[in-house]
Design a protein around this motif. Structure first.
Motif, mmCIF file in Angstrom:
data_model
loop_
_atom_site.group_PDB
_atom_site.id
_atom_site.type_symbol
_atom_site.label_atom_id
_atom_site.label_comp_id
_atom_site.label_asym_id
_atom_site.label_seq_id
_atom_site.Cartn_x
_atom_site.Cartn_y
_atom_site.Cartn_z
ATOM 1 N N SER A 39 -3.456 2.902 -17.479
ATOM 2 C CA SER A 39 -3.271 3.577 -16.191
ATOM 3 C C SER A 39 -2.155 2.925 -15.382
ATOM 4 O O SER A 39 -1.333 3.621 -14.774
ATOM 5 N N ARG A 40 -2.086 1.614 -15.308
ATOM 6 C CA ARG A 40 -1.045 0.984 -14.494
ATOM 7 C C ARG A 40 0.330 1.267 -15.055
ATOM 8 O O ARG A 40 1.293 1.478 -14.301
ATOM 9 N N LEU A 41 0.481 1.253 -16.374
ATOM 10 C CA LEU A 41 1.775 1.570 -16.974
ATOM 11 C C LEU A 41 2.202 2.978 -16.581
ATOM 12 O O LEU A 41 3.359 3.206 -16.216
ATOM 13 N N VAL A 42 1.268 3.927 -16.650
ATOM 14 C CA VAL A 42 1.596 5.318 -16.293
ATOM 15 C C VAL A 42 1.977 5.410 -14.821
ATOM 16 O O VAL A 42 2.944 6.085 -14.441
ATOM 17 N N ALA A 43 1.241 4.705 -13.968
ATOM 18 C CA ALA A 43 1.522 4.780 -12.534
ATOM 19 C C ALA A 43 2.887 4.185 -12.222
ATOM 20 O O ALA A 43 3.676 4.773 -11.461
ATOM 21 N N ASP A 44 3.200 3.001 -12.777
ATOM 22 C CA ASP A 44 4.498 2.388 -12.509
ATOM 23 C C ASP A 44 5.633 3.239 -13.045
ATOM 24 O O ASP A 44 6.682 3.399 -12.391
ATOM 25 N N LEU A 45 5.469 3.775 -14.251
ATOM 26 C CA LEU A 45 6.502 4.634 -14.824
ATOM 27 C C LEU A 45 6.705 5.884 -13.986
ATOM 28 O O LEU A 45 7.843 6.337 -13.764
ATOM 29 N N ALA A 46 5.611 6.459 -13.481
ATOM 30 C CA ALA A 46 5.725 7.663 -12.649
ATOM 31 C C ALA A 46 6.479 7.369 -11.361
ATOM 32 O O ALA A 46 7.325 8.152 -10.917
ATOM 33 N N VAL A 47 6.205 6.224 -10.753
ATOM 34 C CA VAL A 47 6.924 5.861 -9.527
ATOM 35 C C VAL A 47 8.406 5.660 -9.815
ATOM 36 O O VAL A 47 9.278 6.087 -9.032
ATOM 37 N N MET A 48 8.724 4.993 -10.931
ATOM 38 C CA MET A 48 10.130 4.797 -11.289
ATOM 39 C C MET A 48 10.842 6.126 -11.477
ATOM 40 O O MET A 48 11.978 6.327 -11.008
ATOM 41 N N LEU A 49 10.208 7.047 -12.206
ATOM 42 C CA LEU A 49 10.831 8.349 -12.464
ATOM 43 C C LEU A 49 10.981 9.135 -11.168
ATOM 44 O O LEU A 49 12.000 9.820 -10.948
ATOM 45 N N ALA A 50 9.972 9.050 -10.296
ATOM 46 C CA ALA A 50 10.061 9.775 -9.020
ATOM 47 C C ALA A 50 11.177 9.205 -8.163
ATOM 48 O O ALA A 50 11.918 9.954 -7.503
ATOM 49 N N LYS A 82 0.818 -1.219 0.000
ATOM 50 C CA LYS A 82 0.000 0.000 0.000
ATOM 51 C C LYS A 82 0.848 1.264 0.000
ATOM 52 O O LYS A 82 0.341 2.347 -0.238
ATOM 53 N N LYS A 83 2.160 1.132 0.266
ATOM 54 C CA LYS A 83 3.028 2.288 0.274
ATOM 55 C C LYS A 83 3.904 2.274 -0.963
ATOM 56 O O LYS A 83 4.475 1.261 -1.326
ATOM 57 N N LEU A 84 4.032 3.466 -1.558
ATOM 58 C CA LEU A 84 4.848 3.552 -2.768
ATOM 59 C C LEU A 84 6.318 3.343 -2.474
ATOM 60 O O LEU A 84 7.081 2.884 -3.324
ATOM 61 N N SER A 85 6.736 3.681 -1.246
ATOM 62 C CA SER A 85 8.152 3.588 -0.914
ATOM 63 C C SER A 85 8.647 2.145 -0.879
ATOM 64 O O SER A 85 9.828 1.889 -1.072
ATOM 65 N N VAL A 86 7.743 1.196 -0.645
ATOM 66 C CA VAL A 86 8.147 -0.221 -0.592
ATOM 67 C C VAL A 86 7.551 -1.017 -1.743
ATOM 68 O O VAL A 86 7.662 -2.234 -1.773
ATOM 69 N N ALA A 128 -5.460 7.700 -8.664
ATOM 70 C CA ALA A 128 -5.474 7.888 -7.212
ATOM 71 C C ALA A 128 -5.391 6.533 -6.492
ATOM 72 O O ALA A 128 -4.679 6.380 -5.492
ATOM 73 N N ARG A 129 -6.071 5.535 -7.014
ATOM 74 C CA ARG A 129 -6.030 4.216 -6.396
ATOM 75 C C ARG A 129 -4.686 3.536 -6.634
ATOM 76 O O ARG A 129 -4.126 2.917 -5.726
ATOM 77 N N LEU A 130 -4.134 3.677 -7.869
ATOM 78 C CA LEU A 130 -2.876 3.020 -8.178
ATOM 79 C C LEU A 130 -1.699 3.647 -7.439
ATOM 80 O O LEU A 130 -0.752 2.951 -7.063
ATOM 81 N N LEU A 131 -1.758 4.973 -7.225
ATOM 82 C CA LEU A 131 -0.663 5.673 -6.552
ATOM 83 C C LEU A 131 -0.891 5.825 -5.056
ATOM 84 O O LEU A 131 -0.078 6.446 -4.365
ATOM 85 N N HIS A 132 -2.005 5.257 -4.556
ATOM 86 C CA HIS A 132 -2.319 5.311 -3.121
ATOM 87 C C HIS A 132 -2.346 6.756 -2.616
ATOM 88 O O HIS A 132 -1.726 7.106 -1.604
ATOM 89 N N ILE A 133 -3.048 7.624 -3.360
ATOM 90 C CA ILE A 133 -3.177 9.048 -3.004
ATOM 91 C C ILE A 133 -4.638 9.330 -2.679
ATOM 92 O O ILE A 133 -5.546 8.868 -3.394
ATOM 93 N N GLN A 134 -4.859 10.069 -1.632
ATOM 94 C CA GLN A 134 -6.205 10.508 -1.266
ATOM 95 C C GLN A 134 -6.384 11.938 -1.753
ATOM 96 O O GLN A 134 -5.965 12.899 -1.097
ATOM 97 N N PRO A 135 -6.953 12.107 -2.953
ATOM 98 C CA PRO A 135 -7.057 13.486 -3.511
ATOM 99 C C PRO A 135 -8.056 14.334 -2.706
ATOM 100 O O PRO A 135 -9.115 13.858 -2.316
ATOM 101 N N LYS A 136 -7.672 15.567 -2.452
ATOM 102 C CA LYS A 136 -8.538 16.512 -1.739
ATOM 103 C C LYS A 136 -9.028 17.629 -2.657
ATOM 104 O O LYS A 136 -9.925 18.387 -2.279
#
Length: 637
Positions: free
Chosen positions: A474-485, A431-435, A504-512
């Protein structure tokens, strides 16, 4: 900035052509496993169907040993056969049984028509076992390097098969009767030969005696022609009676001479003279008797010799007759019809059976059917079904023009493949992007294209759109974004799926904040960017699906706003729906922006990709290539 060493880099599983070919073959099997399973299941059903429709057949077996035969007896007598010749003769005798025309005899013994029995060894076509009447196919085999023969009968009826084998074993007992008669003939021949030899020896001795007697008679005749006294014949000198009479004659003559000298006459002298005459007469009579006896003995010897010659001829004829009969019985071992005729000519009660054929095992009805064999039919069915499934899979593979690999993308569409994305793990997702564990090997070309630009330079805006209307990138974009970050690039993700946001679900972000609110306002876009747990990663997305974000998209196009964010972001990734169904990407991606088209492996077809590429090029976008999604992890190079 150096890449994160915590990435789980996927290494090539094989470097040799053989290993690559093996992986391709296994991959083909795994991809078509359902077709193969269906084929195998159909083969199993076919095996059970064949098993239920084929008639059951039973096999009964009996065995025998060739213990004695004329050629084996000859070997014992004079050691005239070597082992190889003996084995060949025994094998010939065993294997020649089917050619003895025993079918009619077996049919008569079993009281069945002859057409229900067949010797498969000499018949070009065995009898069919599908009829309602029980039939039997007989096969006779010889055990190598032995005197053992095996009789096997196959029939729909286990009892009938056993009866046929036992009837044939009984029929082969004719060999024993023939051998018994042959042994008797040998004894008779031996006796006749011995008697003929004895007669011949007697004839030789009698001939010698006759020759001697003939010589004596000839000498006697010559002696008489000379006028010599018969009693003086030398041959008679051994006769005691004649010698006694001659001695008596000498004594009587001596007495007569003395009396004659002393007495001039008288009664005594006359009496002595009569005695001398009587003795002289006795000598002559005895000599004549001996002469007649010598001639009579010669006649008897001649007659006895003639009788012995007749007996010798009879004995020789007997030996010759027995020899001919023996030859007939020996030849009958190769023709059982002749053997049975010879046996019929002799009383069976007088025939002592031999041991030519010794039955080792009589046949018993089989408890289990020989065929059909369930395991064999299932194995054949599985083989046929699996082969049919494999053929169908190969035909599908030959007729299938879907995109299956990076090479097929270039060949079928003419576009480069910039990424091969594996299927996601559906279990153990962090659930965490860091791991979060990623597999960046397939992203290398696309990721390298984005990382080559120096940080802080001109902002890179890249859009992603699927080639199919029902597909998503969407998953490709999310994984690529995490790699670049993680690589230190400030990355902003824009989610254009207004009706159903995914990032938001793939990146585990709660948009406000809601992107639709920004479109309806005049505020700065930075206020609506949602941060994540990674400082270098942000998200623009819709929150409230009820808002008509699609209608608001035209009020403040993102294509003019996003390039202005280069001070805070290095890379902007736009997750858009398929441009073939919606044109939201045209309002978000600048005219010269980069575009990556996604296609699902083994689902997308070249026609869809080419049509999407044409629409993208009509907008003036820089189409980098195709990212192939949902590839099997194990088969990614």
């Amino acid at each position: 900035m150096a890449e994160d060493t915590g990435w789980n880099w996927e290494k090539p599983l094989a470097t040799t052509p053989e290993a690559a070919l093996l992986r391709q073959g296994l991959g083909f099997i795994f991809r078509n496993i359902f077709i193969l399973i269906i084929g195998i299941a159909a083969g199993v059903i076919l095996g059970f169907t064949v098993q239920s429709h084929l008639p059951s057949t039973y096999e009964s077996t009996g065995s025998f040993v060739v213990d004695e035969a004329p050629f084996l007896q000859n070997k014992v007598q004079n050691n005239s056969l070597d082992g190889y010749t003996e084995s060949a003769l025994v094998q010939s005798l065993i294997l020649g049984i089917p050619s003895l025309n025993l079918r009619d005899a077996l049919a008569a013994r079993l009281h069945v028509p002859a057409d229900r029995i067949c010797f498969a060894d000499i018949s070009a076509r065995p009898l069919s076992l599908n009829g309602k009447d029980a039939v039997a196919n007989i096969r006779i085999t010889a055990v190598h390097n032995s005197r053992t023969g095996t009789i096997s009968a196959t029939s729909q009826s286990a009892t009938f098969a056993a009866q046929v084998v036992n009837a044939l074993l009984t029929e082969l007992q004719n060999y024993n009767l023939a051998l018994g008669r042959l042994n008797s003939l040998k004894l008779d021949m031996q006796f006749a030969s011995d008697r003929a030899l004895s007669i011949q020896n007697q004839a030789v001795l009698l001939e010698q005696t006759r020759s001697l007697q003939e010589q004596q008679v000839t000498q006697l005749d010559e002696y008489l022609k000379q006028g010599l006294p018969l009693e003086s014949f030398p041959v008679f000198g051994t006769d005691i009676t004649l010698n006694n009479l001659k001695t008596q004659r000498l004594l009587v003559e001596a007495d007569y001479a003395a009396m004659l000298a002393s007495t001039p006459g008288g009664l005594g002298l006359e009496s002595k003279k009569a005695e001398v005459s009587g003795v002289q007469k006795g000598v002559k009579q005895q000599a004549q008797f001996l002469a007649d006896g010598l001639r009579s003995q010669l006649a008897a010897t001649r007659l006895q010799e003639q009788n012995l010659q007749a007996e010798a001829r009879t004995a020789e004829q007997k030996v010759q007759q027995l020899s001919y009969e023996k030859a007939d019985w020996v030849q009958s071992f190769g023709d059982i019809a002749v053997m049975k005729a010879l046996i019929a000519n002799h009383s069976k009660d007088l025939l002592t059976p031999g041991s030519a054929i010794v039955v080792v095992n009589h046949a018993v009805p089989a408890e289990r059917a020989k065929s059909p064999i369930l395991l064999l039919n299932l194995a054949i069915g599985v083989f046929v079904g699996g082969l049919a499934g494999l053929v169908v899979a190969i035909l599908f593979a030959l007729l299938d023009n879907r995109l299956v690999s990076a090479e097929s993308v270039g060949v079928l569409t003419g576009l480069p493949c910039v990424a091969t994305v594996p299927k996601p793990f559906w279990f153990g997702r962090q659930k965490k992007l860091s791991v979060r564990r990623l597999n960046p090997a397939g992203f290398d070309p696309l990721r390298s294209n984005l990382l080559l630009a120096p940080a802080g330079g001109k902002i890179q805006v890249m859009g992603f759109t699927p080639s199919g209307r029902c597909e998503s990138c969407s998953r490709l974009v999310a994984d690529l974004a995490v790699m670049l970050a993680r690589a230190g690039r400030r990355t902003l993700v824009v989610d254009l799926h207004f009706s159903r946001p995914r990032q938001a679900r793939l990146l585990h972000i709660q948009p406000k904040s809601d992107l639709a609110d920004w479109m309806a306002s005049t505020s700065s876009i930075e206020e609506y960017i949602c941060p994540s747990e990674l400082p270098e990663l942000g998200l623009l997305t819709c929150v409230d699906r009820k808002k008509a974000a699609v209608d608001l998209a035209g009020r403040r196009p993102l294509a003019t706003i996003l390039p202005q964010l280069q001070d805070k972001w290095d890379i902007i990734l736009i997750d858009a729906p398929a441009i073939r169904s919606r044109w939201d990407l045209a309002l978000a991606l600048p005219a010269e922006g980069k575009l990556v088209m996604t296609a699902n492996c083994r689902r997308a077809r070249p026609k869809q990709v080419i049509e999407t590429a044409r629409q993208a090029q009509s907008q003036g976008w820089n189409l980098l290539g195709v990212a192939l999604q949902r590839c099997a992890r194990f088969w990614i190079h």
